[in-house]
Design a protein around this motif. Sequence first.
Motif, mmCIF file in Angstrom:
data_model
loop_
_atom_site.group_PDB
_atom_site.id
_atom_site.type_symbol
_atom_site.label_atom_id
_atom_site.label_comp_id
_atom_site.label_asym_id
_atom_site.label_seq_id
_atom_site.Cartn_x
_atom_site.Cartn_y
_atom_site.Cartn_z
ATOM 1 N N GLY A 41 13.149 7.154 -2.721
ATOM 2 C CA GLY A 41 13.338 6.078 -1.753
ATOM 3 C C GLY A 41 12.144 5.871 -0.843
ATOM 4 N N ASP A 42 11.149 6.771 -0.932
ATOM 5 C CA ASP A 42 9.931 6.605 -0.128
ATOM 6 C C ASP A 42 9.137 5.423 -0.662
ATOM 7 N N GLN A 43 8.642 4.606 0.239
ATOM 8 C CA GLN A 43 7.835 3.446 -0.144
ATOM 9 C C GLN A 43 6.438 3.923 -0.569
ATOM 10 N N ILE A 44 6.016 3.574 -1.766
ATOM 11 C CA ILE A 44 4.719 3.976 -2.294
ATOM 12 C C ILE A 44 3.839 2.738 -2.398
ATOM 13 N N THR A 45 2.654 2.796 -1.791
ATOM 14 C CA THR A 45 1.697 1.699 -1.857
ATOM 15 C C THR A 45 0.397 2.244 -2.429
ATOM 16 N N VAL A 46 -0.057 1.614 -3.503
ATOM 17 C CA VAL A 46 -1.295 2.023 -4.161
ATOM 18 C C VAL A 46 -2.234 0.825 -4.183
ATOM 19 N N PRO A 47 -3.442 0.985 -3.653
ATOM 20 C CA PRO A 47 -4.386 -0.129 -3.689
ATOM 21 C C PRO A 47 -4.899 -0.368 -5.106
ATOM 22 N N THR A 48 -5.242 -1.616 -5.415
ATOM 23 C CA THR A 48 -5.826 -1.932 -6.713
ATOM 24 C C THR A 48 -7.232 -1.362 -6.792
ATOM 25 N N TYR A 49 -7.958 -1.431 -5.692
ATOM 26 C CA TYR A 49 -9.327 -0.924 -5.641
ATOM 27 C C TYR A 49 -9.435 0.157 -4.570
#
Length: 109
Positions: free
Chosen positions: A61-69
């Motif tokens: 349930g943790d929000q995961i944000t991964v940048p494209t660059y």
Amino acid sequence: MTDQQENQINQPVSKDWHSKDEPNVKERNLTANPGDRIADEPQTIEEKSQQVAVDSPDITGDQITVPTYFIVEEPDGEKKALHHVKDAEEISDVIRQARVDENGNRIWW
């Protein structure tokens, strides 16, 4: 109108987030996640730094944000945008370099 249509009760419900006016990934015949795609036109470092490849909750349930660059700074001070898929090996090299001291000895945290 029929009696059934006139007597129908419409309750407020959340909109289906899947229903969009634009075609989905499958309809556009994309073979990659839209966040993995590289733009057709050239972009600045600032534009690339704002792109997101993944922004969703994981299994906990943790929000995961991964940048494209990933933006890295070269020893000469030049900034470089490394694509998280295409440049994965170079990103690993940068991380590896960051984990050594000035004598080249590996640092373990």
